[in-house]
Design an enzyme around this catalytic site. Sequence first.
Site, PDB file in Angstrom:
ATOM      1  N   ASN A   1      30.725 -39.464  45.348  1.00 57.60           N
ATOM      2  CA  ASN A   1      30.089 -39.692  44.057  1.00 57.60           C
ATOM      3  C   ASN A   1      31.057 -40.477  43.190  1.00 57.60           C
ATOM      4  O   ASN A   1      31.954 -39.915  42.556  1.00 57.60           O
ATOM      5  CB  ASN A   1      29.728 -38.356  43.394  1.00 57.60           C
ATOM      6  CG  ASN A   1      28.656 -37.636  44.177  1.00 57.60           C
ATOM      7  OD1 ASN A   1      27.479 -37.977  44.094  1.00 57.60           O
ATOM      8  ND2 ASN A   1      29.065 -36.675  44.995  1.00 57.60           N
ATOM      9  N   GLU A   2      30.875 -41.779  43.224  1.00 57.31           N
ATOM     10  CA  GLU A   2      31.790 -42.686  42.547  1.00 57.31           C
ATOM     11  C   GLU A   2      31.474 -42.730  41.049  1.00 57.31           C
ATOM     12  O   GLU A   2      30.423 -42.227  40.621  1.00 57.31           O
ATOM     13  CB  GLU A   2      31.640 -44.087  43.154  1.00 57.31           C
ATOM     14  CG  GLU A   2      32.019 -44.190  44.625  1.00 57.31           C
ATOM     15  CD  GLU A   2      33.524 -44.128  44.883  1.00 57.31           C
ATOM     16  OE1 GLU A   2      34.290 -43.728  43.973  1.00 57.31           O
ATOM     17  OE2 GLU A   2      33.938 -44.464  46.006  1.00 57.31           O
ATOM     18  N   PRO A   3      32.356 -43.359  40.245  1.00 55.93           N
ATOM     19  CA  PRO A   3      32.082 -43.505  38.822  1.00 55.93           C
ATOM     20  C   PRO A   3      30.670 -44.047  38.604  1.00 55.93           C
ATOM     21  O   PRO A   3      30.221 -44.949  39.309  1.00 55.93           O
ATOM     22  CB  PRO A   3      33.141 -44.510  38.363  1.00 55.93           C
ATOM     23  CG  PRO A   3      34.291 -44.255  39.287  1.00 55.93           C
ATOM     24  CD  PRO A   3      33.682 -43.897  40.603  1.00 55.93           C
TER      25      PRO A   3
END
Length: 642
Positions: free
Chosen positions: A164-166
């Site tokens: 879950n990236e930025p």
Amino acid sequence: MKSTRLNLLEETRFEKVAVSVYEDQYIASKAVAKRIAEIIQSKQKSGETTVLGLATGATPVNVYKELIRLHKEEGLSFKDVVTFNLDEYYPMKPDAEQSYVTFMNEKLFNHIDIDPENINIPDGTLKEEDVAKFCMEYEAKINSYGGLDFQVLGIGRTGHIGFNEPGSAPNSGTRMVTLNDLTRRDASKDFGGKENVPTKAITMGVGTIFKAREIVLMAWNEKKASIVKKAVEGEISSEVPATYLQLSSNVEFVLDKEAASQLTRFDTPWLVQDCDWTPQLIKKAVVWLAKELNKPILKLTEDDYNNNGMAQLATEKGPVYNINIDIFNKIQHTITGWPGGKPNADDSQRPERANPAKKNVIIFSPHPDDDVISMGGTFIRLADQGHNVHVAYQTSGNTAVWDEDVLRFMEFASDYSKALGLDASKLENLYSETRNIFSTKKPNQVDTEEVRTIKGLIRKGEAIAGARFAGLPDENIHFQNLPFYDRTKFSKNVSFEDDINETMELLRKVKPQQVFAAGDFADPHGTHKVCFDIIYQALKRIKADGDEWIKDCWLWLYRGAWHEFEIHEIEMAVPLSPQEVKRKRLAIFKHQSQKDLPVFPGDDAREFWVRAEERTSETARAYDALGLANYEAIEAFIKWEF
Ligand code: F6R
């Protein structure tokens, strides 16, 4: 591991989530494994299944090792355990070396009694149009077991949990995502280059993770310290998805000391508690205060101390002007143009001893260019000032040469043989074989011995040119070619005995009064740390053997290729003139194979000579800002006891 979010301690008032800090990652990993084992065993007693959410990556490896040990030695059974992995690259074949399926099998599943039917890992082989359905089913399957009992997490340097990236939403579910560039760079070593890292992944969402009854996020090493600070103390934001964990009361961050080092209670403890004001802490605090207020040390006032959490220091050790003068002098005394000691001078306030006036010096360089990159100016000075300087290149550095360069040098070798009228047929055969191998070479494929030899020789030639340029006679240039370097390409568990013995032999030959070693432990491949440990062990053993010369031997650490010491840590600061900076640059330029685009640039887009110049000028600017002299550049060292 259950957290109580009610924070009653002043020292942790900046922390918005429960944090436990352990001496090292091994002790921490054992504690996490113990907690997982407790859950499994207590559920087993009531005939229930345990549902574990698992992570891959470097972080959980020792937790898995401990779980395997508990299984093998203490009878912990995984028969009633169901696992769901956080993520998988997309696309990815399960049998690929880099797949998370391979990872989990090697690191855990192959060594325990889990039923393969109970293992769930997102499927990287699906057709793109089938991914969404798969993700729904993955969520549904977790729910069908009553949700996750325990979720293991690492944290990426982007602040990602799972993948879950930025930009990820707090209620996101399992889905396909695009990987952040920094995440792909971090994975590039496993894939033999960032271009081979998949751009996508399937990951459990933040919302999925959140539903776990207990969540432990682990982080080790200094490399994670700044993102850990943001995740623990920062505002909740999609910019750093791990900050969402602050919203849950089932979360605990488990850290080693290094990963925790930037938390307020460790980094600037005077802001949160009464401190034991050791000389080192006073220096750190005063330097911090000057930087915070953008003031030279000697202009810091009583009010500055009182308004910035340093009232206790002012009361206990004040008046503050005396503290200022003391710290100013201490920093002033780190500066010396005589890194090998100034002959016939009073050395009571100097970093190095005046005697013997001519010292035996050995500079250990992990790779063939660290010496000039990190301490080229000091190297040149030591030679210019007449010390008997030796340099020892610890490894061949043969991994970091482009294949094209190998072909170029091979062509040169056979053309030159032919020009001399020699038989070049062997060279020509080897050349065409090598060309063939390169044409089908897979990312991360280990080179043949012949190719490793050429790559090592290319770097050897460059190192000789650099050391000669710094003023060394050929007989003082040593190539250790430590065996661990090639050995670790084939096997992970190695002993370093032969490396230590060879280093002891060289040290006994040179009998140095000064040893310089790389203290750049953030090197992305870990080679610097291994090289340091070898030197450290060698010195310790010689000391234990009672050799006379070792009593006068000092160990200095340098940094520079990857990061720099903090100002308050510096014990010797060697200023460089603008001319010396240029000379140092030319010494670095001798390392042509590392110029323009090195094979392993790490995270930094700058060339090595640019990094070196910017870091040393940054140190010089920091000294200037503290009110000390304004130099062009400063190379920094710390003294290390052994
Ligand atoms: C792994 C995962 C990632 C890693 C993170 C840290 O399944 O989802 O979030 O936990 O990238 O990686 P390491 O542990 O290699 O530093």
